[in-house]
Structures are given as C-alpha cells and as structure tokens.
Design a protein around this motif. Structure first.
Motif, PDB file in Angstrom:
ATOM      1  N   GLY A  27     -30.002  18.108   9.886  1.00  0.00           N
ATOM      2  CA  GLY A  27     -30.213  17.198   8.766  1.00  0.00           C
ATOM      3  C   GLY A  27     -31.619  17.108   8.239  1.00  0.00           C
ATOM      4  N   MET A  65     -31.430  10.114   2.247  1.00  0.00           N
ATOM      5  CA  MET A  65     -30.591  11.108   2.914  1.00  0.00           C
ATOM      6  C   MET A  65     -30.577  12.494   2.270  1.00  0.00           C
ATOM      7  SD  MET A  65     -27.309   8.807   3.938  1.00  0.00           S
ATOM      8  CE  MET A  65     -27.052   8.145   2.302  1.00  0.00           C
ATOM      9  N   SER A 103     -25.597  21.357 -10.712  1.00  0.00           N
ATOM     10  CA  SER A 103     -24.479  21.811  -9.894  1.00  0.00           C
ATOM     11  C   SER A 103     -23.127  21.380 -10.464  1.00  0.00           C
ATOM     12  CB  SER A 103     -24.647  21.248  -8.476  1.00  0.00           C
ATOM     13  OG  SER A 103     -23.425  21.299  -7.786  1.00  0.00           O
ATOM     14  N   VAL A 123     -20.457  21.626  -8.723  1.00  0.00           N
ATOM     15  CA  VAL A 123     -19.803  20.973  -7.579  1.00  0.00           C
ATOM     16  C   VAL A 123     -20.132  19.486  -7.569  1.00  0.00           C
ATOM     17  CG1 VAL A 123     -19.624  20.969  -5.056  1.00  0.00           C
ATOM     18  CG2 VAL A 123     -19.964  23.129  -6.281  1.00  0.00           C
ATOM     19  N   LEU A 167     -20.274   8.889   6.059  1.00  0.00           N
ATOM     20  CA  LEU A 167     -20.651   8.003   4.949  1.00  0.00           C
ATOM     21  C   LEU A 167     -19.424   7.312   4.361  1.00  0.00           C
ATOM     22  CD1 LEU A 167     -23.330   9.905   2.826  1.00  0.00           C
ATOM     23  CD2 LEU A 167     -23.659   8.108   4.536  1.00  0.00           C
ATOM     24  N   ILE A 192     -24.062   7.572  -4.734  1.00  0.00           N
ATOM     25  CA  ILE A 192     -24.960   8.732  -4.855  1.00  0.00           C
ATOM     26  C   ILE A 192     -24.507   9.600  -6.027  1.00  0.00           C
ATOM     27  CG2 ILE A 192     -25.959  10.738  -3.708  1.00  0.00           C
ATOM     28  CD1 ILE A 192     -25.419   9.388  -1.021  1.00  0.00           C
TER      29      ILE A 192
HETATM   30  C1  HEC Z   1     -31.043  19.563   5.314  1.00  0.00           C
HETATM   31  C2  HEC Z   1     -31.033  19.817   3.909  1.00  0.00           C
HETATM   32  C3  HEC Z   1     -30.003  19.079   3.062  1.00  0.00           C
HETATM   33  C4  HEC Z   1     -29.762  17.727   2.978  1.00  0.00           C
HETATM   34  C5  HEC Z   1     -30.455  16.611   3.739  1.00  0.00           C
HETATM   35  C6  HEC Z   1     -28.742  17.561   1.991  1.00  0.00           C
HETATM   36  N1  HEC Z   1     -28.369  18.770   1.499  1.00  0.00           N
HETATM   37 FE1  HEC Z   1     -26.938  19.095   0.112  1.00  0.00          FE
HETATM   38  N2  HEC Z   1     -27.218  21.114   0.299  1.00  0.00           N
HETATM   39  C7  HEC Z   1     -28.166  21.705   1.093  1.00  0.00           C
HETATM   40  C8  HEC Z   1     -28.079  23.146   0.936  1.00  0.00           C
HETATM   41  C9  HEC Z   1     -28.956  24.175   1.630  1.00  0.00           C
HETATM   42  C10 HEC Z   1     -27.045  23.381   0.025  1.00  0.00           C
HETATM   43  C11 HEC Z   1     -26.553  24.736  -0.468  1.00  0.00           C
HETATM   44  C12 HEC Z   1     -25.595  25.264   0.526  1.00  0.00           C
HETATM   45  C13 HEC Z   1     -25.064  26.594   0.127  1.00  0.00           C
HETATM   46  O1  HEC Z   1     -25.692  27.293  -0.659  1.00  0.00           O
HETATM   47  O2  HEC Z   1     -23.991  26.916   0.634  1.00  0.00           O
HETATM   48  C14 HEC Z   1     -26.520  22.084  -0.361  1.00  0.00           C
HETATM   49  C15 HEC Z   1     -25.467  21.892  -1.239  1.00  0.00           C
HETATM   50  C16 HEC Z   1     -25.058  20.661  -1.712  1.00  0.00           C
HETATM   51  C17 HEC Z   1     -24.052  20.470  -2.713  1.00  0.00           C
HETATM   52  C18 HEC Z   1     -23.286  21.584  -3.400  1.00  0.00           C
HETATM   53  C19 HEC Z   1     -24.099  22.095  -4.533  1.00  0.00           C
HETATM   54  C20 HEC Z   1     -23.499  23.347  -5.155  1.00  0.00           C
HETATM   55  O3  HEC Z   1     -23.611  23.501  -6.371  1.00  0.00           O
HETATM   56  O4  HEC Z   1     -22.992  24.179  -4.392  1.00  0.00           O
HETATM   57  C21 HEC Z   1     -23.947  19.130  -2.935  1.00  0.00           C
HETATM   58  C22 HEC Z   1     -23.034  18.432  -3.909  1.00  0.00           C
HETATM   59  C23 HEC Z   1     -24.877  18.487  -2.041  1.00  0.00           C
HETATM   60  N3  HEC Z   1     -25.535  19.444  -1.320  1.00  0.00           N
HETATM   61  C24 HEC Z   1     -25.075  17.121  -1.973  1.00  0.00           C
HETATM   62  C25 HEC Z   1     -25.920  16.506  -1.064  1.00  0.00           C
HETATM   63  C26 HEC Z   1     -26.081  15.082  -0.964  1.00  0.00           C
HETATM   64  C27 HEC Z   1     -25.412  14.060  -1.865  1.00  0.00           C
HETATM   65  C28 HEC Z   1     -26.956  14.856   0.053  1.00  0.00           C
HETATM   66  C29 HEC Z   1     -27.393  13.525   0.616  1.00  0.00           C
HETATM   67  C30 HEC Z   1     -26.336  12.634   1.009  1.00  0.00           C
HETATM   68  C31 HEC Z   1     -27.357  16.154   0.577  1.00  0.00           C
HETATM   69  N4  HEC Z   1     -26.691  17.111  -0.130  1.00  0.00           N
HETATM   70  C32 HEC Z   1     -28.248  16.334   1.610  1.00  0.00           C
HETATM   71  C33 HEC Z   1     -29.070  21.078   1.919  1.00  0.00           C
HETATM   72  C34 HEC Z   1     -29.120  19.717   2.124  1.00  0.00           C
END
Ligand code: HEC
Length: 706
Positions: A133, A622, A644, A646, A672, A680
């Motif tokens: 995380g 977060m 995004s 998504v 959550l 969010i």
């Molecule tokens: C530790 C790092 C990290 C944290 C903290 C994190 N993310 Fe991510 N998130 C990523 C990464 C890296 C990807 C892309 C993953 C991939 O390419 O498969 C991603 C992808 C996503 C996607 C998909 C985006 C797409 O277009 O594919 C969403 C939606 C998302 N995160 C929402 C969140 C939310 C809301 C939070 C907080 C609650 C959060 N993330 C916290 C690293 C993080």
C-alpha cells in the motif's frame, strides 16, 4: 516526508514540498588550503551504492574526459517493463550491472551488451501483501564477495548469489504488523551487511541492523531514539537520549503507530580507517514537537549523524543538526568521508548536505563540527554557532506565533540523490533543490494536508523556487565555486570523475556532462524520460563506461505540482542505459513530456455534491501517494484517475478497489465501506469536471494545462 512506504493506505499520510529562496549562498571562509586527494572513490568496478565505502560517488577513471566526452554515445540499453520510479545507482562488478527496480526486484545485466543475465523478484505482494500500500521505491543493492544484497519494502533483506541470482539467505528486519518499511540500499562493511528502514513519518522508532554477510545471522541492532524507561535501562546511549525527551513518546497507539521517528532510510557510510559506521538519522513524528515531546527537549538522536563502532554497533559520537526537530528535517542524505586540509592541517572529515539547507563538515574521529554554511535558501537559522554546534534559529520558525513558511521545505535542499566529491577539483557536486513548506497548527483547508495537528502546504514564492541547481561547493571555503541553474526541481544524483567531468540526469529527461571546474555543459543525451537516480562509472576490458537508470517518480507523486515534469504513468519505458566512447545506439522514440490532462467524463454519471469533500479527505489519505496529490498524477507510479475510463463509472471504480492488482502496485481496498468508495469516486469525477475542456475534442488550445 520521505520516499518510503507508508505501508498501509488507512494510515498513509502525505508529504509536501514547498519552495522558497534566499539569495546567494553564504561565503564564509571556514579555513583555507586545498583538499587532499587520497585514494578516494573507485577504479575498475563500482561495487557500492556510492562507489566506494567513502560514498564519494567519484570514479578515478579518466578515459572519458573533458577532451573526448563529445564522442560519448549510447552503447546499450535495456527496457524494464513493470517498473515505475527508479532511484538506484547501478553497481558494476566485472562488467555486470546490479541494480534494483521500484519494488526491489534485483537485476543483473551485462553492461556492454545490455543483456539481462538474471532477475530476482522479492514478490512482496505474495509474502506481505499489507506492504503493497505504499509508494514503491528502492534505492539500490549492495555487493561483496560474489553476493548481492537488497532490501524489499516489507523489510526482508535478501542475499543473492551474484552469478546466478539464487537466494542465499533472507533475513526479516522488521516485525510484522508494524508500520515500518524498507526502501534504502544496504551497505556491506567487511563481511557484514547493514540495513535501516522507513516509517519515521508514522512515528516508528528508527534502528539499523547488521548481519553476517555469509550466513544472515544478526550481529547487532542500534536504535536511534530511546524506547520505554525499561528498554533504556543499562544502555548509556539510550539513557542519555531519553533525558532529551518528554512525555510518553515510546507508546504505540492502536494503529501500531508510535511517537518518535528517526528512521535511517538512506545514508550510511562505512569508515574502514576508523572502523566506524555513520548513520544518517531522519525526522521525528508527529512533526509538531509540542505533541511529540511537550514542553522541551532536543529529542536525540533525531536529525543527527551518529557514529557507531562497526564491530559492536555501540554508540561512539553524534552530531545533531536540528535540535528539537519540527519540520520533517532529516540527516538522511549521503555522507562523504574524506581528508581535507583545513587551516593547514589534514582533517579526517565527514561531509553532509542534509535537507535543512546547510553544508556540514564534521571531524569524523570526534564528531566535532568544523564548519557549516548555507548552500542556498534557508530562512530558519541565521548560522550555526561553531562554539556550541547549535543553530542560531530565527524567531517564529517553530510556528509558535502562527503560520510559518520554512525554506527549505520538507523535501529539502538536498535529498537522497547522492552528491559527489572530486578530490582533484576539491569540489562537492550537490543536486540542490529550492522550495519551502508552510506549517501551521489547526485545521486543514482544501489543498492542505493535516497530520497530527500540523497543517502543511507546498509553496513557491520567488522565480527560482520550484527549481533545482547543480552546485559545485568548496567544502573548505564553504562557498559555491559555480552553479548551474535548472528548470526542474527533482533531479538525479551526481557522478564525479577524474576525467574532470560531473554527470547528472535531470527531471527533463537529459543526461548531462559538465566540466567539473567550470560547470560548462560539454555533452547531453536525451533519455526520453525524467531521471532521479545517479550514474556510476567503471571499466570493461579496459574501456570506461557510464550507466544509469531512467525512471522518473519517487516522492514526485505526492508533490506533483512542484515536480510535474510532464511524464505520464506508463507512457515512457523505464530503462537502464550504458554510455561509452564511440557508442552508436539510439533509443526508439517515445512520447515527450506533456503537461496536459486528458480528463474523461460522462455527463450521465451523477454524483452527490455532499460526497466531494469527504472524498477529498479519503483520497488524500489513501490514494494520493500513488495517484498524486490533488488528483494530479504526473510523475506518479499510478495513472491519473481523471483520465481513467475505469474510474469513470461507479461499478468499475468499485471493482478495482475490491480486486486490486497487487503485482502491478494497486493495493486491495476491499475493507472500505461502500459509502467511502462512493465519496472518493465523487471527488475524482468532480475533479475531472472542474477541468476546462473536458469532453471537448482534444486540441492543444482546450487541454487543461496543469
Ligand atoms: C501503492 C500505490 C497505489 C495506491 C495507494 C492506490 N493505487 Fe490505484 N493504482 C495503482 C496502480 C499502480 C494502478 C495501475 C495498475 C495497472 O496498471 O494494472 C492503479 C490503478 C487504479 C485504478 C484503475 C485505473 C485504470 O484506468 O486502469 C483505479 C480506479 C484506482 N487505481 C483507484 C485508486 C483509489 C481510489 C485509491 C485510493 C483508495 C488507489 N487507487 C490507491 C497504485 C495505487
């Protein structure tokens, strides 16, 4: 704030960087005479993160030099798919490069051909998914006697066979269920290996642990700050330190968070001459010292350099740069051991430019402060009193009378990016940053962050704020010899060579060779992506090479407004590059920097206005450390959620949070509640809709420029 994992999104906090500047560096002569060029630095190989044990990042090689550097070219490159922020300096031993990626994956690459020999994945997502995380960064590997060492973010220290990548042993250096993490490069010291950790911003009590390099057996552990009175009893270093703390700072709360800090997440220097180890101790937490240690106390050994007996790990001396540290100031930058002629006498010194904006020269035999001057803008102290070793602070800096904007800010005038020292020119080459941080007690307003009663915000007030410089610093005279202004702030570390050159990669994607004596730019190469790591230099079959990693990121993601250099997640390949004289390779084209946000929207998606404000708070805690502060993900290890598809629809948004793709860095947030996810989502959508030109045809005039 540091660049290591916060380890759990529930408790993650975000750091800030601000900017300001104060005039030219002070020109206070601390002595006269010249540097003495003993056998500093490295020759054929580059076996340690800072080159040699002295951490000088100096190569004694001169085959690539001022006269022929114009013929330098790319000899090989290797793409590193799946990587994000690359902070390591490649080690080079017998023509093989060893380095780590963002999640401490270890690579062995044949330098001249660019061929991957082996890779080793510590698979943190499999072993300790709770550690996925945080912000994934790693500052490199260590090498000794055919073994390669690297520490993964979950605190496991991995010893590998350098020839095959096979695991020799793995040692656990942090207890499970705690908020520690590990992002630094280990150091080897005569058959032993040492590693510290991160988590100091969450109040974790700092320590370093030494292991037998052959067996992985723990030899000793040194804590940087005191524990409970029972823990301290009989330990003179801890009993002494405890006298400088008030309150019950050692107590750990229900979230597993304590109240001290002082982690050693980067700089460590071994001194074989004196058989001492110097460790660079980090900031305290909570940042507000009146919460951490109410009513007084210097809070030893926060923001200090501590010298330890390398055999026993026992305390030898310390020098504290920021007594009663209160601004996330830390002594975690690299420390260079050298011998300088000061007032006609050779002195064994240790040099550091910590985040607080001064350059310190200490006697490494005794810890005595020999000199300290400002390398740039620093508005918190008038000077460092050489008689007492203590700073002469300005009033108001402890936010005792309300808001105060301090320079340097939390990212510092100099951070993990190594500075280098060339004994021939007698100069230290500092990757300097100019920026400030506003501190205030109380409630946060939009765009600000609050942590333990402290509100912080990054600011740039003057034209040179938010920018970096390469500074050539005379450590004897304590003044700049030359400075090279840069447009970007968050640049790479430096390499100095006996060829009279200084190499540095920068956030704009260039690798530059400067004349070490004058700063003149002699050679430049477009690497296609911002650089934060430092180069190394070595020989293979008699020819000299320079290698470095290309992968913008690191703390840039949480400070993106200041460090936004236009590098979008996944748009440019991460690589290791190797340069040599006559190199003729070229890189395949990749998109250049782009400061626009291509937000997507669907007016049919409705959001509740009341959800936006709580959504902003949840996001900040977060998500921002990966997806970027205020939704701006430039330079981050994760996509911009406004762009995004998504993230557009509540169903797919929620599905990503529930399922997470841990291997690629998106943590699982299946705990959550549905209303938090909805909030969010509302904040992300509102942020996308706030941008001008959303849903309009993408055309440069209508792009929302950050
Ligand atoms: C530790 C790092 C990290 C944290 C903290 C994190 N993310 Fe991510 N998130 C990523 C990464 C890296 C990807 C892309 C993953 C991939 O390419 O498969 C991603 C992808 C996503 C996607 C998909 C985006 C797409 O277009 O594919 C969403 C939606 C998302 N995160 C929402 C969140 C939310 C809301 C939070 C907080 C609650 C959060 N993330 C916290 C690293 C993080």
């Amino acid at each position: 704030m540091t660049y290591h994992s916060t380890t759990n999104p529930r408790t993650a906090l975000v750091a800030l960087a601000l900017l300001v500047c104060l005039g030219s560096p002070a020109a206070h002569a601390a002595g006269n005479g010249t540097a003495i060029g003993a056998a500093i630095g490295t020759a054929a190989d580059w076996p340690a993160p800072g080159g040699a044990a002295d951490e000088s990042s100096f190569s004694r090689l001169d085959r690539i030099n001022r006269d022929n550097v114009g013929k330098l070219g790319l000899v090989s490159y290797l793409d590193l798919p799946g990587e994000a922020s690359l902070e390591a300096t490649p080690l080079a031993v017998n023509g093989v490069l060893y380095f780590t990626g963002s999640t401490a994956k270890v690579y062995a690459v044949e330098a001249v051909s660019g061929k991957l020999l082996w890779q080793y994945d510590p698979e943190v997502w499999k072993h300790n998914p709770d550690k996925v995380g945080g912000m994934n960064v790693n500052r490199g590997a260590a090498y000794e006697d055919g073994r390669v060492f690297a520490a993964s973010i979950d605190g496991r220290l991995h010893a590998l066979d350098a020839a095959t990548g096979k695991v020799l042993w793995i040692a656990d250096t942090i207890a499970r269920g705690t908020r520690y993490s590990s992002t630094g490069a280990p150091r080897t010291f005569g058959g032993r290996v040492i590693i510290g950790n991160g988590g100091g911003d969450l109040g974790m009590r700092g320590y370093v642990t030494a292991f037998d390099a052959a067996t992985g057996k723990q030899l000793w552990r040194f804590y940087t700050v005191p524990g409970s009175p029972e823990d301290n009893r009989g330990n003179p270093a801890m009993e002494r330190a405890a006298k400088t703390w008030r309150g019950e700072y050692w107590k750990v709360d229900a979230m597993g968070i304590g109240g001290s800090g002082g982690t050693v997440w980067n700089g460590m220097t071994w001194d074989p001459e004196l058989d001492q180890l110097y460790i660079g101790v980090g900031n305290g937490a909570p940042y507000d010292v009146e919460v951490r240690s109410p009513g007084g106390g210097d809070n030893l050994y926060l923001a200090s350099i501590v010298a330890l007996d390398a055999d026993t790990g026992e305390y030898v001396w310390h020098y504290q740069m920021n007594p009663r540290e209160a601004w996330d100031y830390k002594c975690t930058a690299n420390m260079i051991a050298a011998t300088l002629e000061i007032d006609g006498n050779p002195r064994k010194v240790l040099m550091q430019a910590p985040t607080n904006g001064f350059f310190y020269v200490l006697d490494r035999e005794t810890g005595e402060l020999l000199s300290a001057e400002k390398v740039g803008k620093a508005n918190w102290a008038e000077r460092i009193d050489l008689a007492t070793g203590r700073p002469v602070e300005y009033p108001g800096i402890r936010y005792e009378s309300g808001e105060f904007t301090i320079f340097p800010g939390t990212t510092g005038a100099h951070n993990f990016q190594p500075m280098s020292y060339n004994p021939d020119t007698g100069l230290v080459y500092i990757p300097y940053m100019q920026m400030g941080t506003m501190f205030r007690r109380g409630e946060a307003r939009p765009g600000e962050f609050a942590f333990a009663g402290m509100v912080m915000k990054n600011v740039a007030l003057e034209p040179e704020d938010g920018k970096g410089k390469l500074i050539a610093w005379d450590p004897v005279k304590q003044e700049a010899r030359w400075q090279h202004q840069q447009d970007t702030l968050w640049n790479g570390g430096t390499l100095a060579t006996a060829g009279g050159l200084v190499f540095q990669g920068t956030a704009d994607g260039y690798v530059t060779a400067h004349d070490a004596a004058t700063g003149e730019v002699l050679w430049r190469f477009n690497a296609g992506l911002g650089i934060i790591g430092a180069p190394s230099s070595y020989t293979v079959d008699g020819a000299q090479y320079v290698s470095l990693l290309v992968g913008y990121g690191g703390s840039a993601s949480v400070m993106s407004d200041l460090m936004d250099a236009g590098w979008k997640y996944g748009a440019q390949p991460r690589r290791v590059l190797t340069f040599g004289l006559g190199g003729k390779q070229s890189l395949p084209p990749s998109p250049g920097p782009d400061m626009a946000v291509y937000a997507v929207d669907d007016p049919a998606v409705s959001i509740a206005v009341d959800d936006i404000a709580p959504g902003r708070t949840h996001y900040a805690l977060m998500c921002s450390m990966c997806h970027g502060m205020n939704l701006n993900s430039a330079g981050s290890p994760a996509p911009d959620l406004r762009e995004s598809r998504v993230a557009l629809y509540p169903e797919s948004f929620s599905a990503v949070l529930r399922n997470g793709v841990l291997q690629r860095g998106m943590p699982r947030f299946d705990y959550l509640p549905e209303d938090v996810v909805r909030q969010i989502h509302a904040y992300v959508r509102a942020g996308a809709r706030d941008l001008p030109g959303v849903n309009a045809p993408v055309d440069s005039a209508e792009r929302a420029v950050r």
